[in-house]
Design an enzyme around this catalytic site. Structure first.
Site, PDB file in Angstrom:
ATOM      1  N   ASP A 201      15.544  18.872   2.714  1.00 25.42           N
ATOM      2  CA  ASP A 201      16.043  17.854   3.557  1.00 25.42           C
ATOM      3  C   ASP A 201      15.977  18.387   5.022  1.00 25.42           C
ATOM      4  OD1 ASP A 201      18.620  15.740   3.815  1.00 25.42           O
ATOM      5  OD2 ASP A 201      18.396  17.111   5.480  1.00 25.42           O
ATOM      6  N   GLU A 245      15.234  11.047   4.527  1.00 27.82           N
ATOM      7  CA  GLU A 245      14.573  12.469   5.048  1.00 27.82           C
ATOM      8  C   GLU A 245      14.715  13.485   4.012  1.00 27.82           C
ATOM      9  OE1 GLU A 245      17.667  11.855   5.180  1.00 27.82           O
ATOM     10  OE2 GLU A 245      18.701  13.655   5.900  1.00 27.82           O
TER      11      GLU A 245
END
Ligand code: GTP
Length: 331
Positions: A201, A245
């Site tokens: 992440d 993301e």
């Protein structure tokens, strides 16, 4: 009555010759290469555009009406069948006095009869224009069909690719990852091999978007995806965009320790991109956090747990300050 043919009269035969949709003819080819047309039926006017007398007067006139592009083939076939003394069959185009073209089938065969010691050949010519245009039409349709099939296949290929590819980054999408996870889970279970998963992440990405704008955020994700997929080492390792993301890496036949090392390499690689991130509390450039999980797949476990554990490890990495890798192994 014609001898040997019951009920066939001269009149009947004449009617046949006048009305049948073919030109009947006989000719003789002498040893010195010269030839002579002995007979041609009256239907030659309809089919070949000239009365029989026109060709009987000079057999060369028969070759003269053949389309220039077909004449060589006609001559070659003529030589072949004369040498073999066997059937001559050929489809050629002829040119009518009107200038129009017509396809005809020429078919002739040697008889047992002779003239001046040379065999007499007899044969027929039929109009095959209708058949030819049907064939040409069919060939055209086939070519068109093949062309559309080709286009359709290409489109299907593109669609198949789009179905498993993330539109923005170009790497594999979540759907492709789910399929691969199931496949590798089963394979590693059969082969009693460990399976590891790295959940990645981007740190403080909301702030990145807020600071640099959403389009710059997109570009940043593209750069990260490119970097992550470029360092995938083994053919069986699989990198995908998990969503937003988040990225995921599947490492079959890989235990926790080497998987941790790989996750560290990835974290390093992203640091080395040095994508400026002024509003990050984790450093001055873009960084990632990663959670690694690993297990020996078995019936009493599920592939989803592998994701959940990697997610928990990722959460730990975030809690412990980001730009770091944490792990969870489960048995
Ligand atoms: N530009 C862009 N942003 C995205 C995309 N997908 C997700 N995001 C953004 O990524 C951000 C993720 O934010 P958060 O989940 O709060 O996490 P974070 O800001 O990265 O913070 P931490 O993960 O805690 O370090 C959100 O603002 C999303 O809008 C995308 O495709 N393009």
């Amino acid at each position: 009555m014609i001898e040997g043919y019951s009920n066939l009269t001269k009149e009947t035969l004449q009617d046949f010759l006048n009305t049948m949709p073919a030109v009947l003819y006989e000719y003789v080819l002498f040893d010195n290469g010269s030839s002579e047309l002995l007979y041609m039926s009256p239907t030659s006017l309809d089919i070949l555009g000239h009365p029989p007398e026109y060709f009987i007067a000079d057999i060369e006139r028969l070759w003269a009406i053949v389309h220039p592009d077909d004449i060589d083939q006609l001559m070659a076939e003529d030589v072949k069948s004369t040498e073999r003394n066997d059937i001559f069959v050929l489809q050629v185009r002829i040119i009518l006095p009107s200038g129009q073209q017509k396809w005809v089938l020429i078919n002739s065969k040697p008889t047992q009869r002779k003239k001046n010691n040379a065999f007499i050949w007899c044969g027929y010519i039929t109009d095959i224009s209708a058949q030819k245009s049907a064939e040409q039409e069919a060939a055209l349709r086939t070519a068109e069909l093949q062309e559309s099939e080709k286009k359709l296949n290409k489109l299907n290929e593109t669609l198949e690719k789009l179905a498993v590819q993330d539109g923005m980054t170009g790497i594999a999408n979540r759907r492709a990852f789910d399929t691969r996870l199931e496949y590798e889970w089963n394979r590693c279970q059969r082969e009693k091999q460990p399976l590891s998963l790295i959940m990645i992440d981007v740190d403080f990405f909301k702030q990145y978007n807020d600071h640099y704008g959403h389009l710059a955020g997109d570009d940043c994700l593209k750069m990260i995806a490119k970097a992550l997929s470029s360092i995938v080492k083994r053919e069986t390792d699989f990198c995908a965009r998990f969503g937003g993301e988040e990225f995921v890496l599947l490492l079959p036949n890989t235990a926790l320790t080497p998987a941790m090392q790989i996750a560290e390499d990835y974290r390093e690689k992203i640091n080395q991109l040095e994508i400026s991130h002024e509003s990050s509390a984790a450093g001055s450039s873009i960084s990632i956090s990663a959670g690694v999980s690993s297990t020996l797949p078995a019936d009493d476990k599920s592939a989803l747990t592998l994701i959940e554990k990697a997610d928990q490890a990722l959460y730990q990495a975030k809690m412990n300050g980001r730009n770091r890798v944490e792990k969870i192994s489960f048995s």
